[in-house]
Design a protein around this motif. Structure first.
Motif, PDB file in Angstrom:
ATOM      1  N   SER A   1      -2.610  14.141  -2.131  1.00  0.00           N
ATOM      2  CA  SER A   1      -2.537  12.681  -2.070  1.00  0.00           C
ATOM      3  C   SER A   1      -3.900  12.088  -2.416  1.00  0.00           C
ATOM      4  CB  SER A   1      -2.118  12.253  -0.661  1.00  0.00           C
ATOM      5  OG  SER A   1      -1.967  10.869  -0.590  1.00  0.00           O
ATOM      6  N   ASP A   2      -3.915  11.198  -3.387  1.00  0.00           N
ATOM      7  CA  ASP A   2      -5.158  10.649  -3.940  1.00  0.00           C
ATOM      8  C   ASP A   2      -5.427   9.261  -3.355  1.00  0.00           C
ATOM      9  OD1 ASP A   2      -7.172   9.518  -5.519  1.00  0.00           O
ATOM     10  OD2 ASP A   2      -6.553  10.621  -7.300  1.00  0.00           O
ATOM     11  N   ALA A   3      -6.414   9.165  -2.473  1.00  0.00           N
ATOM     12  CA  ALA A   3      -6.732   7.887  -1.833  1.00  0.00           C
ATOM     13  C   ALA A   3      -7.238   6.866  -2.851  1.00  0.00           C
ATOM     14  CB  ALA A   3      -7.771   8.090  -0.737  1.00  0.00           C
ATOM     15  N   LYS A   4      -8.050   7.317  -3.790  1.00  0.00           N
ATOM     16  CA  LYS A   4      -8.616   6.403  -4.799  1.00  0.00           C
ATOM     17  C   LYS A   4      -7.498   5.763  -5.626  1.00  0.00           C
ATOM     18  CE  LYS A   4     -12.003   6.299  -8.587  1.00  0.00           C
ATOM     19  NZ  LYS A   4     -11.119   5.930  -9.699  1.00  0.00           N
ATOM     20  N   GLN A   5      -6.540   6.584  -6.048  1.00  0.00           N
ATOM     21  CA  GLN A   5      -5.417   6.073  -6.840  1.00  0.00           C
ATOM     22  C   GLN A   5      -4.587   5.087  -6.028  1.00  0.00           C
ATOM     23  OE1 GLN A   5      -2.002   8.761  -7.798  1.00  0.00           O
ATOM     24  NE2 GLN A   5      -2.597   8.414  -9.922  1.00  0.00           N
ATOM     25  N   ALA A   6      -4.361   5.414  -4.742  1.00  0.00           N
ATOM     26  CA  ALA A   6      -3.578   4.521  -3.878  1.00  0.00           C
ATOM     27  C   ALA A   6      -4.282   3.181  -3.711  1.00  0.00           C
ATOM     28  CB  ALA A   6      -3.354   5.180  -2.519  1.00  0.00           C
TER      29      ALA A   6
ATOM     30  N   LEU B   1      -7.304  -2.875  -4.208  1.00  0.00           N
ATOM     31  CA  LEU B   1      -8.425  -2.947  -3.275  1.00  0.00           C
ATOM     32  C   LEU B   1      -9.733  -2.794  -4.053  1.00  0.00           C
ATOM     33  CD1 LEU B   1      -7.071  -0.737  -0.355  1.00  0.00           C
ATOM     34  CD2 LEU B   1      -7.157  -3.226  -0.479  1.00  0.00           C
ATOM     35  N   PRO B   2     -10.843  -3.241  -3.494  1.00  0.00           N
ATOM     36  CA  PRO B   2     -12.132  -3.093  -4.172  1.00  0.00           C
ATOM     37  C   PRO B   2     -12.431  -1.624  -4.497  1.00  0.00           C
ATOM     38  CG  PRO B   2     -12.328  -4.536  -2.267  1.00  0.00           C
ATOM     39  CD  PRO B   2     -10.960  -3.953  -2.211  1.00  0.00           C
TER      40      PRO B   2
ATOM     41  N   GLU C   1     -17.257   0.263   1.644  1.00  0.00           N
ATOM     42  CA  GLU C   1     -18.307   0.914   2.423  1.00  0.00           C
ATOM     43  C   GLU C   1     -17.793   1.514   3.731  1.00  0.00           C
ATOM     44  OE1 GLU C   1     -22.014  -1.164   2.900  1.00  0.00           O
ATOM     45  OE2 GLU C   1     -21.615  -2.399   1.124  1.00  0.00           O
ATOM     46  N   GLY C   2     -16.906   0.796   4.414  1.00  0.00           N
ATOM     47  CA  GLY C   2     -16.438   1.260   5.718  1.00  0.00           C
ATOM     48  C   GLY C   2     -15.132   2.023   5.619  1.00  0.00           C
ATOM     49  N   PRO C   3     -14.665   2.538   6.747  1.00  0.00           N
ATOM     50  CA  PRO C   3     -13.375   3.242   6.766  1.00  0.00           C
ATOM     51  C   PRO C   3     -12.207   2.275   6.581  1.00  0.00           C
ATOM     52  CG  PRO C   3     -14.218   2.994   8.995  1.00  0.00           C
ATOM     53  CD  PRO C   3     -15.303   2.501   8.071  1.00  0.00           C
ATOM     54  N   VAL C   4     -11.129   2.794   6.021  1.00  0.00           N
ATOM     55  CA  VAL C   4      -9.895   2.026   5.827  1.00  0.00           C
ATOM     56  C   VAL C   4      -8.840   2.583   6.776  1.00  0.00           C
ATOM     57  CG1 VAL C   4      -8.074   1.371   4.209  1.00  0.00           C
ATOM     58  CG2 VAL C   4     -10.444   1.573   3.412  1.00  0.00           C
ATOM     59  N   PHE C   5      -8.309   1.721   7.630  1.00  0.00           N
ATOM     60  CA  PHE C   5      -7.300   2.148   8.592  1.00  0.00           C
ATOM     61  C   PHE C   5      -5.960   1.494   8.271  1.00  0.00           C
ATOM     62  CE2 PHE C   5     -11.297   2.506  11.055  1.00  0.00           C
ATOM     63  CZ  PHE C   5     -11.244   3.873  11.332  1.00  0.00           C
TER      64      PHE C   5
ATOM     65  N   MET D   1      -0.691   4.120   3.556  1.00  0.00           N
ATOM     66  CA  MET D   1      -1.177   5.273   4.304  1.00  0.00           C
ATOM     67  C   MET D   1      -2.050   6.177   3.434  1.00  0.00           C
ATOM     68  SD  MET D   1       1.853   6.350   6.978  1.00  0.00           S
ATOM     69  CE  MET D   1       3.293   6.076   5.959  1.00  0.00           C
ATOM     70  N   ALA D   2      -1.626   6.369   2.188  1.00  0.00           N
ATOM     71  CA  ALA D   2      -2.410   7.206   1.269  1.00  0.00           C
ATOM     72  C   ALA D   2      -3.770   6.585   0.973  1.00  0.00           C
ATOM     73  CB  ALA D   2      -1.636   7.424  -0.025  1.00  0.00           C
ATOM     74  N   ALA D   3      -3.831   5.265   1.003  1.00  0.00           N
ATOM     75  CA  ALA D   3      -5.089   4.565   0.717  1.00  0.00           C
ATOM     76  C   ALA D   3      -6.046   4.582   1.907  1.00  0.00           C
ATOM     77  CB  ALA D   3      -4.797   3.120   0.323  1.00  0.00           C
ATOM     78  N   SER D   4      -5.559   4.998   3.046  1.00  0.00           N
ATOM     79  CA  SER D   4      -6.343   4.897   4.278  1.00  0.00           C
ATOM     80  C   SER D   4      -7.129   6.172   4.557  1.00  0.00           C
ATOM     81  CB  SER D   4      -5.417   4.602   5.456  1.00  0.00           C
ATOM     82  OG  SER D   4      -4.674   5.762   5.812  1.00  0.00           O
ATOM     83  N   ASP D   5      -8.047   6.045   5.507  1.00  0.00           N
ATOM     84  CA  ASP D   5      -8.764   7.200   6.035  1.00  0.00           C
ATOM     85  C   ASP D   5      -8.094   7.735   7.296  1.00  0.00           C
ATOM     86  OD1 ASP D   5     -11.129   7.351   4.224  1.00  0.00           O
ATOM     87  OD2 ASP D   5     -11.450   5.319   4.962  1.00  0.00           O
ATOM     88  N   ALA D   6      -7.361   6.878   7.992  1.00  0.00           N
ATOM     89  CA  ALA D   6      -6.616   7.279   9.188  1.00  0.00           C
ATOM     90  C   ALA D   6      -5.565   6.219   9.474  1.00  0.00           C
ATOM     91  CB  ALA D   6      -7.549   7.452  10.387  1.00  0.00           C
ATOM     92  N   VAL D   7      -4.573   6.600  10.282  1.00  0.00           N
ATOM     93  CA  VAL D   7      -3.400   5.750  10.498  1.00  0.00           C
ATOM     94  C   VAL D   7      -3.119   5.599  11.993  1.00  0.00           C
ATOM     95  CG1 VAL D   7      -0.962   5.416   9.918  1.00  0.00           C
ATOM     96  CG2 VAL D   7      -2.438   6.714   8.353  1.00  0.00           C
ATOM     97  N   LEU D   8      -2.829   4.368  12.400  1.00  0.00           N
ATOM     98  CA  LEU D   8      -2.289   4.093  13.726  1.00  0.00           C
ATOM     99  C   LEU D   8      -0.866   3.603  13.530  1.00  0.00           C
ATOM    100  CD1 LEU D   8      -2.501   3.613  16.826  1.00  0.00           C
ATOM    101  CD2 LEU D   8      -3.383   1.323  16.292  1.00  0.00           C
ATOM    102  N   LEU D   9       0.092   4.280  14.140  1.00  0.00           N
ATOM    103  CA  LEU D   9       1.478   3.936  13.834  1.00  0.00           C
ATOM    104  C   LEU D   9       2.392   4.081  15.029  1.00  0.00           C
ATOM    105  CD1 LEU D   9       2.834   6.977  13.589  1.00  0.00           C
ATOM    106  CD2 LEU D   9       1.820   6.909  11.332  1.00  0.00           C
ATOM    107  N   ALA D  10       3.515   3.377  14.935  1.00  0.00           N
ATOM    108  CA  ALA D  10       4.587   3.542  15.909  1.00  0.00           C
ATOM    109  C   ALA D  10       5.294   4.855  15.619  1.00  0.00           C
ATOM    110  CB  ALA D  10       5.575   2.372  15.798  1.00  0.00           C
TER     111      ALA D  10
END
Length: 384
Positions: free
Chosen positions: A174-179, A185-186, A190-194, A263-272
């Protein structure tokens, strides 16, 4: 003249719509002239399903939450029963939504109509005596996961493990950059993506989103450059989430659908808890699973639960692969702390990443094709 092959299919959730669309597509390959009607979402309708009512009319969760909609739900079920009795289909296929579909399947099977249930109820986890009602309700169970089969074999209920269509669709890599490019997105963040996923139903969002938003505030204190992405399943959920964000004076990017890309674009996920946890595992992202039921629902469910985990990654791995924060544990303080810990640990823990890959590979069974073949085989008298 040969009789027309016609299926009545009922799905009540977005996850069921995904499974149903793939199933219809593969049934059409085996039976090109087949017709499909019942209840489904946009994906099933795109494959040719004629939906009698909007799918979201069935989307209700919780033992007590359903009471406010009971009359409507019973009316829809009666309409489906009459449809099948007046013009019997080749088979009825209920996709998940067991409290709605299984009683209908039981009545139809008693009338001699072939019934298939796609997605095993959590009979292995709680309310285990349901297995006897399931046996009276279905001619074939299509299970998603290998750990579900033993109880069906024990009770001589025909069952086929078909894997999960999401495992087939989602690449092992899964490619975060492509997502992020897909979401406009920019380029440099600089920071994490949640990714924040407070559920797909109105009631879930009303109950969980305020907790998740408070969690975001605490994360922001620790990570001031953090960015939050929230996918909304439809326009109504988007408006609901945006209103809650405004009320809390919190910023996030609310995205129309595309939960998997988010989710693929993120660094971590908070989910139901739910299918989203499986999806996060398949895109190989660290996650925290959190859920909060009504007090009455939780009091009853917690007494019936027979397994130590609620999230699919943990059930599949048979270990605490991802943190679960349920009911009183689902506080903003706990969720923010575990989200940051899980994100940072995942970067260095190759063991968890390898387990994600192994579980993904185990579930890749060409689910839609396998399910369609199992249904046609059953109808032609071939047993699994």
């Amino acid at each position: 003249m040969a009789s027309v092959t016609r299926y009545v299919i009922v799905a009540g959730e977005a996850s069921g719509d995904i499974l149903g669309a793939s199933l219809i597509a593969h049934l059409k390959k085996l039976q090109p002239d087949a017709l499909f009607e019942g209840i489904g979402g946009p994906l099933m309708e795109a494959q040719g399903l004629k939906s009698l009512v909007p799918m979201d009319r069935l989307s209700v969760m919780g033992l007590f939450e359903v009471l406010g909609r009971l009359r409507e739900l019973l009316g829809i079920r009666k309409q489906l029963f009459q449809l099948c009795i007046n013009d019997p289909p080749t088979a009825f296929i209920g996709i998940d939504s067991p409290d709605f579909n299984l009683p209908l399947e039981r009545k139809l099977k008693a009338q001699g109509i072939k019934t298939i249930h796609y997605v095993s109820p959590s009979v292995w986890a709680w309310r285990q005596k349901r297995i006897f009602k399931i046996k009276k309700s279905v001619d074939l169970m299509l299970a998603l996961f290998p750990f579900e089969l033993p109880i069906y074999h024990e009770h001589n209920i025909p069952v086929v493990c078909v894997g999960h269509t999401l495992a087939d669709e989602i690449s092992l890599e899964s490619d975060a950059k492509q997502a992020r490019e897909q979401l406009n997105l920019p380029t440099h963040i600089e920071g994490p993506v949640f990714a924040i996923l407070p559920g797909s139903r109105s009631g879930e969002v009303a109950r969980l989103a305020p907790l998740f938003i408070e969690t975001m505030k605490l994360v922001k204190q620790q990570q001031p450059k953090a960015i939050f992405l929230i996918p909304a399943i439809n326009q109504e959920r988007q408006e609901q989430i945006e209103a809650l964000l405004r009320e809390a004076h919190m910023e996030a990017i609310v995205i129309d659908g595309k939960s998997r890309v988010v989710m693929a674009a993120s660094d971590a996920v908070l989910l139901a808890s739910g299918t989203a946890a499986l999806e996060a595992m398949l895109v190989k992202r660290p996650m925290v699973v959190a859920y909060n039921f009504s007090k009455l629902t939780y009091a009853i469910m917690s007494r019936m639960l027979k397994v130590p985990y609620v999230s699919l990654p943990n059930l599949l791995a048979n270990e605490a692969l991802v943190p679960e924060l349920i009911q009183d544990q689902a506080t903003p303080e706990n969720m923010s702390r575990r989200l940051l810990q899980t994100w940072q640990a995942f970067l260095s823990d190759k063991n968890i990443q390898h387990k994600y890959y192994d579980l993904h590979d185990m579930l890749r069974k060409n689910a839609g094709q396998t399910a369609a073949k199992a249904i046609v085989d059953m109808l032609q008298g071939r047993t699994p």
